[in-house]
Design a protein around this motif. Structure first.
Motif, PDB file in Angstrom:
ATOM      1  N   ALA A 122       0.707  -1.165  -0.074  1.00  0.00           N
ATOM      2  CA  ALA A 122       0.218   0.005   0.036  1.00  0.00           C
ATOM      3  C   ALA A 122       0.855   1.165  -0.096  1.00  0.00           C
ATOM      4  O   ALA A 122       0.499   2.340  -0.321  1.00  0.00           O
ATOM      5  CB  ALA A 122      -0.914  -0.068   1.204  1.00  0.00           C
ATOM      6  N   TRP A 123       2.384   1.337   0.138  1.00  0.00           N
ATOM      7  CA  TRP A 123       3.058   2.166   0.245  1.00  0.00           C
ATOM      8  C   TRP A 123       2.800   3.124  -0.867  1.00  0.00           C
ATOM      9  O   TRP A 123       2.791   2.488  -2.413  1.00  0.00           O
ATOM     10  CB  TRP A 123       4.599   1.880   0.522  1.00  0.00           C
ATOM     11  N   GLY A 124       2.458   4.567  -0.738  1.00  0.00           N
ATOM     12  CA  GLY A 124       2.532   5.322  -1.761  1.00  0.00           C
ATOM     13  C   GLY A 124       1.376   5.516  -2.853  1.00  0.00           C
ATOM     14  O   GLY A 124       1.317   6.139  -3.704  1.00  0.00           O
ATOM     15  N   LYS A 125       0.426   4.710  -2.354  1.00  0.00           N
ATOM     16  CA  LYS A 125      -0.626   4.499  -3.034  1.00  0.00           C
ATOM     17  C   LYS A 125      -2.050   5.434  -2.640  1.00  0.00           C
ATOM     18  O   LYS A 125      -2.618   4.996  -1.528  1.00  0.00           O
ATOM     19  CB  LYS A 125      -1.181   3.252  -3.332  1.00  0.00           C
ATOM     20  N   PRO A 126      -2.359   6.369  -3.356  1.00  0.00           N
ATOM     21  CA  PRO A 126      -3.553   7.193  -2.697  1.00  0.00           C
ATOM     22  C   PRO A 126      -4.852   6.514  -2.520  1.00  0.00           C
ATOM     23  O   PRO A 126      -5.400   6.722  -1.246  1.00  0.00           O
ATOM     24  CB  PRO A 126      -3.751   8.250  -3.855  1.00  0.00           C
ATOM     25  N   ALA A 127      -5.365   5.574  -3.279  1.00  0.00           N
ATOM     26  CA  ALA A 127      -6.398   4.967  -2.963  1.00  0.00           C
ATOM     27  C   ALA A 127      -6.407   3.965  -1.744  1.00  0.00           C
ATOM     28  O   ALA A 127      -7.205   3.885  -0.997  1.00  0.00           O
ATOM     29  CB  ALA A 127      -6.704   3.839  -4.186  1.00  0.00           C
ATOM     30  N   ALA A 128      -5.138   3.330  -1.586  1.00  0.00           N
ATOM     31  CA  ALA A 128      -4.713   2.558  -0.207  1.00  0.00           C
ATOM     32  C   ALA A 128      -4.881   3.659   0.885  1.00  0.00           C
ATOM     33  O   ALA A 128      -5.351   3.079   2.017  1.00  0.00           O
ATOM     34  CB  ALA A 128      -3.713   1.970  -0.346  1.00  0.00           C
ATOM     35  N   ARG A 134     -10.460   5.060   6.124  1.00  0.00           N
ATOM     36  CA  ARG A 134     -11.741   4.907   6.392  1.00  0.00           C
ATOM     37  C   ARG A 134     -11.622   3.675   7.628  1.00  0.00           C
ATOM     38  O   ARG A 134     -12.616   3.549   8.540  1.00  0.00           O
ATOM     39  CB  ARG A 134     -12.580   4.346   5.311  1.00  0.00           C
ATOM     40  N   LYS A 135     -10.741   2.766   7.221  1.00  0.00           N
ATOM     41  CA  LYS A 135     -10.836   1.554   8.239  1.00  0.00           C
ATOM     42  C   LYS A 135     -10.341   1.711   9.853  1.00  0.00           C
ATOM     43  O   LYS A 135     -10.807   1.453  10.823  1.00  0.00           O
ATOM     44  CB  LYS A 135      -9.717   0.608   7.530  1.00  0.00           C
ATOM     45  N   LYS A 147      -7.701  15.138   4.518  1.00  0.00           N
ATOM     46  CA  LYS A 147      -6.613  15.595   3.652  1.00  0.00           C
ATOM     47  C   LYS A 147      -5.060  15.202   4.242  1.00  0.00           C
ATOM     48  O   LYS A 147      -4.248  14.747   3.558  1.00  0.00           O
ATOM     49  CB  LYS A 147      -6.962  16.793   2.983  1.00  0.00           C
ATOM     50  N   GLN A 148      -5.096  15.975   5.619  1.00  0.00           N
ATOM     51  CA  GLN A 148      -3.650  15.810   6.014  1.00  0.00           C
ATOM     52  C   GLN A 148      -3.408  14.483   6.435  1.00  0.00           C
ATOM     53  O   GLN A 148      -2.251  14.215   6.179  1.00  0.00           O
ATOM     54  CB  GLN A 148      -4.001  16.937   7.546  1.00  0.00           C
ATOM     55  N   ILE A 149      -4.231  13.531   6.854  1.00  0.00           N
ATOM     56  CA  ILE A 149      -4.006  12.329   7.234  1.00  0.00           C
ATOM     57  C   ILE A 149      -3.553  11.308   6.088  1.00  0.00           C
ATOM     58  O   ILE A 149      -2.736  10.939   5.892  1.00  0.00           O
ATOM     59  CB  ILE A 149      -5.473  11.358   7.967  1.00  0.00           C
ATOM     60  N   ILE A 150      -4.367  11.628   5.059  1.00  0.00           N
ATOM     61  CA  ILE A 150      -3.641  11.077   3.605  1.00  0.00           C
ATOM     62  C   ILE A 150      -2.487  11.463   3.252  1.00  0.00           C
ATOM     63  O   ILE A 150      -1.695  10.645   2.687  1.00  0.00           O
ATOM     64  CB  ILE A 150      -4.812  11.169   2.894  1.00  0.00           C
ATOM     65  N   ALA A 151      -2.385  12.652   3.244  1.00  0.00           N
ATOM     66  CA  ALA A 151      -1.235  13.483   2.718  1.00  0.00           C
ATOM     67  C   ALA A 151       0.124  12.953   3.529  1.00  0.00           C
ATOM     68  O   ALA A 151       1.172  12.533   3.202  1.00  0.00           O
ATOM     69  CB  ALA A 151      -1.252  14.756   2.851  1.00  0.00           C
ATOM     70  N   GLY A 219     -17.139   4.966  20.913  1.00  0.00           N
ATOM     71  CA  GLY A 219     -17.437   5.467  19.578  1.00  0.00           C
ATOM     72  C   GLY A 219     -16.101   5.992  18.875  1.00  0.00           C
ATOM     73  O   GLY A 219     -16.238   6.312  17.798  1.00  0.00           O
ATOM     74  N   ALA A 220     -14.849   5.749  19.445  1.00  0.00           N
ATOM     75  CA  ALA A 220     -13.717   6.128  18.658  1.00  0.00           C
ATOM     76  C   ALA A 220     -13.000   4.882  18.315  1.00  0.00           C
ATOM     77  O   ALA A 220     -12.881   3.948  18.928  1.00  0.00           O
ATOM     78  CB  ALA A 220     -12.957   6.965  19.739  1.00  0.00           C
ATOM     79  N   GLY A 221     -12.089   5.350  17.063  1.00  0.00           N
ATOM     80  CA  GLY A 221     -11.427   4.331  16.515  1.00  0.00           C
ATOM     81  C   GLY A 221      -9.807   4.560  16.863  1.00  0.00           C
ATOM     82  O   GLY A 221      -9.760   4.696  17.923  1.00  0.00           O
ATOM     83  N   HIS A 222      -9.126   4.061  15.791  1.00  0.00           N
ATOM     84  CA  HIS A 222      -7.516   4.100  16.318  1.00  0.00           C
ATOM     85  C   HIS A 222      -6.965   5.632  16.607  1.00  0.00           C
ATOM     86  O   HIS A 222      -5.991   5.857  16.819  1.00  0.00           O
ATOM     87  CB  HIS A 222      -6.997   3.436  15.175  1.00  0.00           C
TER      88      HIS A 222
END
Length: 244
Positions: A122-128, A134-135, A147-151, A219-222
């Motif tokens: 998954a490294w470097g892949k925007p869709a991943a 989401r997970k 956006k910050q988390i994905i960046a 109700g919180a995730g990771h």
């Protein structure tokens, strides 16, 4: 403004120090909050001695020496939790306590070979990166934070990414934790899809000083610093007040 106590945040794998900004904002000016990027993530170069838990701990120890932290509490999130535990076992001057947010356990992380291989690919892949977001989150987040988390995920160096998956997450530092002699608290989201509260109760809590609590955020995730900054700030404030 002089602070009686500072917080030092150590961020999650594939994250960056600014993940703690929502928590720092919720705390306000009452406490200083330092949150460096860890080697190979954010804007940080590779750690000089490699990517082991101890190499990261060395870098953080040096960062602490260079900052006006005074007495401080380590706040380790996920990967940063394991690094915080390694640091706490060193009895650094000024260390007053440790708060672990959804920490990577001191024992090897429970990850199947299939999940590990999928993460490596998954490294470097925007869709991943979007799928991962989401997970690992359960509460809705502002668009800017998403956006910050994905960046942050996408600018992780491949070396740091792979080193944690293949080595750091598998390290076992459990035999050092008996020497931790400062107050500790573990905080977990009850719907964390990466590390459940029961994992912390089984693998981390028994190795920490007597009186250590496991706090559950409903109700919180990771990604607790993003998903529950107000609750985390409230717990940090109460923890700090208990040290004064």
């Amino acid at each position: 403004m002089s602070h009686a106590l500072s917080f030092i945040g150590l961020h999650y794998w594939a994250g960056a120090g600014h993940a703690f900004q929502p928590v720092a904002d919720a705390l306000g000016s009452e406490y200083a909050f330092f949150a460096p990027d860890l080697g190979g993530f954010g804007t940080a170069p590779a750690p000089r001695a490699g990517y082991s838990v101890d190499a990261y701990a060395d870098e953080v120890a040096q960062f602490i020496q260079q900052q006006p932290v005074g007495r401080y509490v380590l706040v380790g999130h996920s990967m940063g939790g394991k690094i915080a535990l390694a640091l706490a076992a060193r009895h650094l001057p000024g260390l007053a306590g440790v708060v672990l947010l959804s920490p990577s356990p001191p024992t090897p992380e429970p990850m199947t070979d299939e999940d590990r291989q999928a993460s490596l690919r998954a490294w470097g892949k925007p869709a991943a990166a979007e799928k991962t977001l989401r997970k690992i989150t359960a509460r809705p987040l502002p668009q800017a934070w998403q956006k910050q988390i994905i960046a942050d995920n996408l600018r992780s160096s491949q070396e740091a990414w792979e080193a944690w998956l293949l080595h750091g997450s598998r390290e076992n530092i459990a035999d050092r934790l008996w020497s931790i002699n400062v107050p500790c608290t573990i905080v977990a989201g009850d719907v964390d899809a990466v590390m459940s509260p029961s994992l912390h109760g089984l693998e981390t809590l028994p190795l920490l000083p007597a009186g250590t609590h496991l706090e559950i955020i409903s109700g919180a995730g990771h990604l607790l610093p993003y998903e529950a900054p107000e609750e985390v700030a409230r717990l940090l404030r109460a923890f700090a007040q208990g040290l004064e």
